[in-house]
Write a protein that holds these residues in place. Structure first.
Motif, mmCIF file in Angstrom:
data_model
loop_
_atom_site.group_PDB
_atom_site.id
_atom_site.type_symbol
_atom_site.label_atom_id
_atom_site.label_comp_id
_atom_site.label_asym_id
_atom_site.label_seq_id
_atom_site.Cartn_x
_atom_site.Cartn_y
_atom_site.Cartn_z
ATOM 1 N N VAL A 1 0.840 -1.205 0.000
ATOM 2 C CA VAL A 1 0.000 0.000 0.000
ATOM 3 C C VAL A 1 0.870 1.248 0.000
ATOM 4 N N ILE A 2 1.905 1.264 0.835
ATOM 5 C CA ILE A 2 2.801 2.419 0.899
ATOM 6 C C ILE A 2 3.497 2.629 -0.438
ATOM 7 N N GLN A 3 4.033 1.567 -1.034
ATOM 8 C CA GLN A 3 4.744 1.697 -2.300
ATOM 9 C C GLN A 3 3.808 2.080 -3.436
ATOM 10 N N THR A 4 2.608 1.495 -3.462
ATOM 11 C CA THR A 4 1.633 1.856 -4.494
ATOM 12 C C THR A 4 1.201 3.307 -4.343
ATOM 13 N N LEU A 5 1.070 3.754 -3.107
ATOM 14 C CA LEU A 5 0.718 5.146 -2.856
ATOM 15 C C LEU A 5 1.804 6.075 -3.388
ATOM 16 N N THR A 6 3.069 5.715 -3.154
ATOM 17 C CA THR A 6 4.172 6.526 -3.672
ATOM 18 C C THR A 6 4.139 6.582 -5.195
ATOM 19 N N THR B 1 3.429 16.239 -1.386
ATOM 20 C CA THR B 1 3.509 14.781 -1.444
ATOM 21 C C THR B 1 3.331 14.148 -0.067
ATOM 22 N N LEU B 2 4.082 14.650 0.913
ATOM 23 C CA LEU B 2 4.017 14.071 2.256
ATOM 24 C C LEU B 2 2.635 14.248 2.879
ATOM 25 N N LEU B 3 2.010 15.401 2.622
ATOM 26 C CA LEU B 3 0.665 15.644 3.158
ATOM 27 C C LEU B 3 -0.333 14.673 2.540
ATOM 28 N N PHE B 4 -0.259 14.465 1.229
ATOM 29 C CA PHE B 4 -1.153 13.530 0.551
ATOM 30 C C PHE B 4 -0.947 12.119 1.092
ATOM 31 N N LYS B 5 0.290 11.745 1.292
ATOM 32 C CA LYS B 5 0.604 10.414 1.803
ATOM 33 C C LYS B 5 0.051 10.239 3.216
ATOM 34 N N ALA B 6 0.202 11.269 4.057
ATOM 35 C CA ALA B 6 -0.285 11.191 5.430
ATOM 36 C C ALA B 6 -1.804 11.072 5.475
ATOM 37 N N LEU B 7 -2.504 11.770 4.589
ATOM 38 C CA LEU B 7 -3.965 11.709 4.576
ATOM 39 C C LEU B 7 -4.455 10.310 4.216
ATOM 40 N N THR C 1 1.502 6.169 -7.065
ATOM 41 C CA THR C 1 0.316 6.926 -7.449
ATOM 42 C C THR C 1 0.575 8.424 -7.379
ATOM 43 N N ILE C 2 1.290 8.848 -6.354
ATOM 44 C CA ILE C 2 1.584 10.274 -6.191
ATOM 45 C C ILE C 2 2.330 10.817 -7.406
ATOM 46 N N TYR C 3 3.296 10.042 -7.885
ATOM 47 C CA TYR C 3 4.068 10.493 -9.046
ATOM 48 C C TYR C 3 3.261 10.375 -10.339
ATOM 49 N N SER C 4 2.422 9.349 -10.448
ATOM 50 C CA SER C 4 1.710 9.122 -11.714
ATOM 51 C C SER C 4 0.579 10.125 -11.939
ATOM 52 N N ILE C 5 -0.078 10.570 -10.872
ATOM 53 C CA ILE C 5 -1.195 11.505 -11.051
ATOM 54 C C ILE C 5 -0.734 12.950 -11.002
ATOM 55 N N GLY C 6 0.553 13.172 -10.778
ATOM 56 C CA GLY C 6 1.088 14.526 -10.842
ATOM 57 C C GLY C 6 0.832 15.369 -9.613
ATOM 58 N N VAL C 7 0.862 14.756 -8.443
ATOM 59 C CA VAL C 7 0.707 15.537 -7.208
ATOM 60 C C VAL C 7 1.934 16.433 -7.038
ATOM 61 N N PRO C 8 1.758 17.720 -6.742
ATOM 62 C CA PRO C 8 2.905 18.620 -6.576
ATOM 63 C C PRO C 8 3.877 18.112 -5.515
ATOM 64 N N PRO C 9 5.169 18.201 -5.746
ATOM 65 C CA PRO C 9 6.163 17.659 -4.798
ATOM 66 C C PRO C 9 6.038 18.235 -3.396
ATOM 67 N N GLU C 10 5.642 19.507 -3.284
ATOM 68 C CA GLU C 10 5.562 20.123 -1.961
ATOM 69 C C GLU C 10 4.395 19.594 -1.136
#
Length: 337
Positions: A275-280, A293-299, A282-291
């Motif tokens: 789940v953690i690796q897939t989430l990482t 990233t950690l907030l999106f992952k925490a949510l 996903t963050i890169y594939s959908i274009g989440v802004p780098p700044e």
């Protein structure tokens, strides 16, 4: 619906579907250059080091402890392996040296916790800070590059059409399952984590179990460190394994193992790591802004943990109360009497 592995599996499926929405061929697997190729293979390959570290973290948490030093052990083992190879040592000897040093560092953590009596979070925090500095000393503050093709196989090679790192993680997983589920070791670990004093009074050598568990966690981190260094053909004492201990703890918690110790789930830990690796990914594939990233992952991780909570689900998804059963009718013959 109350099983702990249900919600992590649901979240993993939703993440995969989300990636499929943004990348139509995300779930496709092809054969190129004699091996499997695709996004799912990449998730497994890049998630293999996290799976290894999380397996060791699971057993540590099952004893009621925590290990914050695994990230530093990852950096130390990778740095030692690359330094030894760059100085002319054979790949097998260099990897054995790196893993052996990691094993000694883990035993040192266990000694501080079991014999000296230092709290696990403090004992492992010592190596977390000092170990990162030790990795910097080994690399002299530089990035050591290795061009040995045989060393590259560990993290970037293929065997039986699959990445070698995936197969290595599967071997460690199988060995861990055998030691903890087919032998009495798993029961002893859960006994120490459930009630250490009662286990001691029952005759269990809790000190030896604790030292073994922390040594195993460092061993897994050492193998992961060699894998990470091999994948990039270099050792970075500053960034290798940075914050991987936090991802490992999250993977264990997502997998259903309680931080208070006791019963643990290796399958749940592997699922949490994926789940953690897939989430990482996903963050890169959908274009989440780098700044962010950690907030999106925490949510997302917070959402998974809330869904696992029975108290939270009972308040958000209240179940209708079943109508009370009618009292049984009195026996007429008994009344007549």
């Amino acid at each position: 619906m109350n099983r702990r592995l249900l919600w992590p599996a649901v979240v993993l499926a939703l993440l995969l579907l989300l990636n499929l929405f943004f990348t139509p061929g995300f779930l496709s697997i092809e054969v190129k250059d004699g091996h499997f190729y695709g996004s799912l293979i990449d998730i497994l390959r890049f998630g293999a080091p996290l799976v290894l570290v999380s397996l060791g973290m699971t057993l540590v948490i099952a004893t009621g402890g925590i290990d914050l030093s695994v990230g530093s052990v990852v950096a130390i083992s990778g740095a030692l392996a690359c330094l030894a190879i760059s100085e002319g040592t054979g790949v097998f000897a260099a990897v054995a040296l790196a893993v052996a040093v990691a094993l000694v560092l883990g035993a040192f953590n266990g000694f501080l916790v079991a014999v000296v009596g230092i709290q696990p979070i403090v004992a492992t925090l010592i190596l977390m800070v000092a170990g990162r500095g030790l990795a910097q000393l080994i690399t002299d503050g530089q990035i050591i590059t290795v061009t040995d093709a045989s060393f590259k196989v560990i993290g970037g090679g293929y065997l039986f059409m699959l990445p070698f790192g995936i197969l290595l993680a599967l071997v460690v997983l199988a060995a861990t399952v055998f030691l903890t589920r087919r032998l009495a070791l798993g029961l002893l670990i859960e006994s120490v984590g459930g009630n250490a004093e009662a286990s001691r009074l029952a005759g269990l050598r809790s000190r030896g179990i604790l030292i073994t568990v922390y040594a195993f966690a460092a061993l897994c981190a050492g193998i992961a460190g060699v894998m990470v260094a091999s994948n990039v053909s270099s050792a970075d004492g500053n960034n290798a394994g940075l914050w991987i201990e936090l991802d490992a703890i999250l993977a264990v918690v997502i997998g259903g193992t309680l931080l208070t110790g006791g019963r643990f789930s290796l399958g749940g830990t592997v699922l949490g790591a994926l789940v953690i690796q897939t989430l990482t990914t996903t963050i890169y594939s959908i274009g989440v802004p780098p700044e962010t990233t950690l907030l999106f992952k925490a949510l997302v991780v917070a959402a998974v943990c809330l869904l696992q909570s029975a108290a939270f689900r009972s308040k958000v998804f209240p179940q209708r109360e079943r109508p009370a059963a009618r009292p049984a009718a009195k026996d007429t013959t008994e009344v007549a009497r």
